[in-house]
Design an enzyme around this catalytic site. Structure first.
Site, PDB file in Angstrom:
ATOM      1  N   ASP A   1       2.060  -5.923   6.845  1.00 41.11           N
ATOM      2  CA  ASP A   1       3.111  -6.217   5.784  1.00 41.11           C
ATOM      3  C   ASP A   1       4.303  -5.674   6.424  1.00 41.11           C
ATOM      4  O   ASP A   1       4.480  -4.355   6.670  1.00 41.11           O
ATOM      5  CB  ASP A   1       2.785  -5.994   4.578  1.00 41.11           C
ATOM      6  CG  ASP A   1       2.891  -7.211   3.401  1.00 41.11           C
ATOM      7  OD1 ASP A   1       4.131  -7.798   3.442  1.00 41.11           O
ATOM      8  OD2 ASP A   1       2.093  -7.747   2.855  1.00 41.11           O
TER       9      ASP A   1
ATOM     10  N   ASP B   1       8.127  -9.570   4.228  1.00 42.70           N
ATOM     11  CA  ASP B   1       8.271  -9.606   2.831  1.00 42.70           C
ATOM     12  C   ASP B   1       9.729  -9.804   2.337  1.00 42.70           C
ATOM     13  O   ASP B   1      10.703  -9.298   3.223  1.00 42.70           O
ATOM     14  CB  ASP B   1       7.936  -8.136   2.216  1.00 42.70           C
ATOM     15  CG  ASP B   1       8.126  -8.015   0.674  1.00 42.70           C
ATOM     16  OD1 ASP B   1       7.193  -8.651   0.010  1.00 42.70           O
ATOM     17  OD2 ASP B   1       8.680  -7.203   0.145  1.00 42.70           O
TER      18      ASP B   1
ATOM     19  N   GLU C   1       8.256 -14.214   3.989  1.00 40.43           N
ATOM     20  CA  GLU C   1       8.058 -14.921   2.451  1.00 40.43           C
ATOM     21  C   GLU C   1       9.660 -15.048   2.183  1.00 40.43           C
ATOM     22  O   GLU C   1      10.496 -14.307   1.782  1.00 40.43           O
ATOM     23  CB  GLU C   1       7.581 -13.443   1.865  1.00 40.43           C
ATOM     24  CG  GLU C   1       7.439 -14.113   0.237  1.00 40.43           C
ATOM     25  CD  GLU C   1       7.516 -12.693  -0.747  1.00 40.43           C
ATOM     26  OE1 GLU C   1       6.929 -12.594  -1.789  1.00 40.43           O
ATOM     27  OE2 GLU C   1       7.867 -11.717  -0.367  1.00 40.43           O
TER      28      GLU C   1
ATOM     29  N   HIS D   1      -1.625 -12.136  -2.996  1.00 41.02           N
ATOM     30  CA  HIS D   1      -1.610 -10.962  -3.919  1.00 41.02           C
ATOM     31  C   HIS D   1      -0.517 -10.990  -4.914  1.00 41.02           C
ATOM     32  O   HIS D   1      -0.663 -10.098  -5.870  1.00 41.02           O
ATOM     33  CB  HIS D   1      -1.273  -9.533  -2.933  1.00 41.02           C
ATOM     34  CG  HIS D   1       0.218  -9.727  -2.469  1.00 41.02           C
ATOM     35  ND1 HIS D   1       0.496 -10.619  -1.472  1.00 41.02           N
ATOM     36  CD2 HIS D   1       1.553  -9.089  -2.826  1.00 41.02           C
ATOM     37  CE1 HIS D   1       1.817 -10.589  -1.451  1.00 41.02           C
ATOM     38  NE2 HIS D   1       2.401  -9.633  -1.878  1.00 41.02           N
ATOM     39  N   ASP D   2       0.225 -11.902  -5.077  1.00 40.99           N
ATOM     40  CA  ASP D   2       1.263 -11.929  -6.130  1.00 40.99           C
ATOM     41  C   ASP D   2       0.961 -13.265  -6.978  1.00 40.99           C
ATOM     42  O   ASP D   2       1.613 -13.366  -8.010  1.00 40.99           O
ATOM     43  CB  ASP D   2       2.669 -12.358  -5.686  1.00 40.99           C
ATOM     44  CG  ASP D   2       3.472 -10.988  -4.935  1.00 40.99           C
ATOM     45  OD1 ASP D   2       2.946  -9.888  -5.678  1.00 40.99           O
ATOM     46  OD2 ASP D   2       4.389 -11.075  -4.198  1.00 40.99           O
TER      47      ASP D   2
END
Length: 573
Positions: free
Chosen positions: A99, A206, A264, A338-339
């Protein structure tokens, strides 16, 4: 013809390290725990592991608040452990991506400590600082009305220098100032090149659309009149220099390595999407859009939700990938991370009667869509959302906690607070990021085999029914279904990975039927019943239908009927 590249054909498995596998009994997942399961991941059919943040961090936002890009968080292990993970992953023919969190750092990062130390420090301009605004009565206010993604203002006042710093997320996550070339060069060296030199195979980037802010820093329009602070995405999403920054990162660093990058981005028009991931633009390989995972929600506030139907779900799937048709761009396929909540609870049916069947239906859907495939830990065994009976005290994610706290401060004295609170908890239970962050359920034993100690967050109550141990050798399990459908996806990659996508029954609220067609005009026909009732199975195109795979045994399948959550894929001739 679409160019064939390894990262397009990959199945990517995301690991959230804190909740994956604990090797030393301290209740927190770690890198040695991951290494111990690499054969399991390989057996599933995975090509690439995406490891969520494992960097040194105070963990205010589970590692998305990085205090040192070049160190590993001590509870996860050491730099040597990470090197070993890279080596062991490669040894099994898989790749590892990390990440990349470079919109902001932790307030504990050495860069920020220097920046806040004085207005004359050389790193002062590495972050975004603004003076207060004073009203007619002399009261101090933030520079504007921008609202944080984690509730409250995007600005925090610093007593030492008498100015506010910008943070789109938590106050402990100050935004880096990408306008400063020295800042960018430091990011590239410390956060990117340091890891590429150690052998990682790329990055999930991210908040990849947020680095460039509109520098006027004007007030956001009033979206929620009852709130002091307002959504401000228009001032930081797809900002004026965002593509310049991505191109610079590619030119200076990424282009020197054979790696994959997935950004993202979240929300964008077709035109905006192509600027990020068109091969010609040389920015990123692909990106995550949130059309599907956010269907039925308000993008400005995840806990303001509404009902949605299958028609909206179909249109979201279409919009998430249609920008690549006839272009040199590439897309992603995912319905969990994960979100996000667990997909069976969100899009399937997590009741005991339909949980496995709807999980298989969603697996078949994902495996037949065009783009790079992403699976989130526990998705392959059908992990579900947290029980609705759990109290807010069981939720630990900063987003859930802050939201409920602000809600209680505002409405806690109202006569109908209990009713309002119950309604909010329904939304939190459905959409909270905590749902994806409960420990992976490895066995039916104590703490689901995740740890021999006390887990950092509570294990879902249903671990005895849903766990890896009970599924890996069961030919009828969801795990086995995922394993089989991923093999089929690769065997027929021209159809499923690269093929064009056409919905055949957009307005049907019960059945999702679509056609996949490859460059040689060979086609696959997919039909999925997204309901608890039987539905007619219709052949909406001509041709001979040859059943390739289904989540119902062939002997039980009925010619003109789809049973609840039945899913079929045919080859047409």
């Amino acid at each position: 013809m679409t160019k064939r590249i390894w990262w397009k054909e990959a199945t990517v498995y995301q690991i959230w390290p804190a909740s994956y596998k604990d090797s030393n009994g301290d209740g927190v997942g770690d890198i040695p725990g991951i290494i111990s399961t690499l054969d399991y991941i390989k057996d599933l059919g995975v090509d690439v592991i995406w490891l969520s943040p494992m960097y040194e961090s105070p963990q205010d936002d589970m590692g998305y608040d990085i205090s040192d890009y070049e160190k590993v968080y001590s509870k996860y292990g050491t730099l040597e452990d990470l090197d070993n993970l890279i080596e062991q992953t490669h040894k099994r023919g898989m790749k590892l991506i990390l990440d990349l969190v470079i919109n902001h750092t932790s307030s504990e990062h050495a860069w920020f400590k220097e920046s806040r130390s004085s207005k004359t420090n050389p790193k002062r301009d590495w972050y975004i600082w603004k003076p207060p605004v004073f009203d007619k009565d002399g009261n101090r206010h933030p520079p504007n009305n921008w609202g944080s993604y984690f509730s409250g203002s995007t600005w925090t006042y610093d007593e030492l220098t008498g100015e506010y710093y910008l943070h789109l997320f938590a106050s402990s996550q100050p935004d880096l100032n990408w306008e400063n070339v020295d800042t960018r060069d430091a990011i590239y060296k410390s956060a990117v090149e340091f890891w590429l030199k150690r052998g990682v195979d790329g990055f999930r980037i991210d908040t990849a659309g947020m680095y460039s802010k509109v520098l006027s820093f004007e007030n956001a329009p009033i979206t929620f009149p009852e709130s002091e602070f307002q959504p401000c995405k228009m001032f930081h999403q797809h900002g004026p220099r965002i593509h310049e920054f991505h191109k610079e990162l590619y030119d200076k660093i990424i282009s020197k390595y054979d790696v994959m990058t997935v950004g993202e981005v979240g929300h964008s028009t077709r035109e905006q999407s192509l600027k990020y991931v068109s091969e010609e633009e040389k920015e990123m390989n692909m990106m995550f859009l949130f059309d599907v995972v956010e269907v039925g929600t308000d993008p400005s506030d995840r806990f303001r939700c509404k009902d949605f139907n299958l028609v909206e779900f179909k249109k979201a799937i279409q919009s998430q990938g249609e920008f690549i048709e006839g272009t040199d761009a590439w897309s992603t396929v995912f319905i969990e991370n994960h979100d996000q909540p667990r997909s069976i609870s969100r899009f399937g049916n997590d009741s005991p009667e339909f949980r496995v069947q709807s999980g298989k239906a969603l697996a078949l859907l994902q495996a037949t869509l065009t783009g790079t495939e992403f699976i989130y830990q526990g998705q392959e065994i059908g992990m579900t959302n947290l029980p609705r009976s759990w109290d807010i005290s069981e939720y630990l994610d900063i987003n859930s906690v802050n939201y409920y706290r602000h809600f209680k401060e505002k409405y806690g004295k109202d006569a109908d607070f209990k009713e309002k609170s119950n309604k909010l908890m329904d939304s939190i239970n459905l959409f909270a990021r905590d749902n994806a962050r409960s420990p992976v359920q490895w066995t039916a034993g104590k703490e689901a085999g995740f740890t021999t100690g006390k887990p950092w967050t509570r294990v879902n109550d249903n671990y005895k029914e849903i766990n890896v141990e009970s599924q890996v050798n069961d030919k009828n399990s969801l795990f086995t279904f995922w394993k089989n459908i991923l093999k089929i996806r690769k065997e027929y990659k021209d159809l499923f990975i690269y093929g064009s996508f056409k919905i055949l029954d957009t307005e049907n609220k019960q059945v999702f039927t679509f056609l996949k067609t490859d460059q040689n005009n060979k086609s696959a026909y997919v039909a999925i019943n997204f309901s608890t009732e039987k539905a007619p199975f219709k052949k909406l195109v001509d041709g001979e239908f040859n059943l390739l795979y289904s989540n119902v045994p062939k002997a039980e399948a009925k010619e003109g009927i789809l049973t609840p959550y039945e899913a079929r894929v045919y080859l047409l001739s």
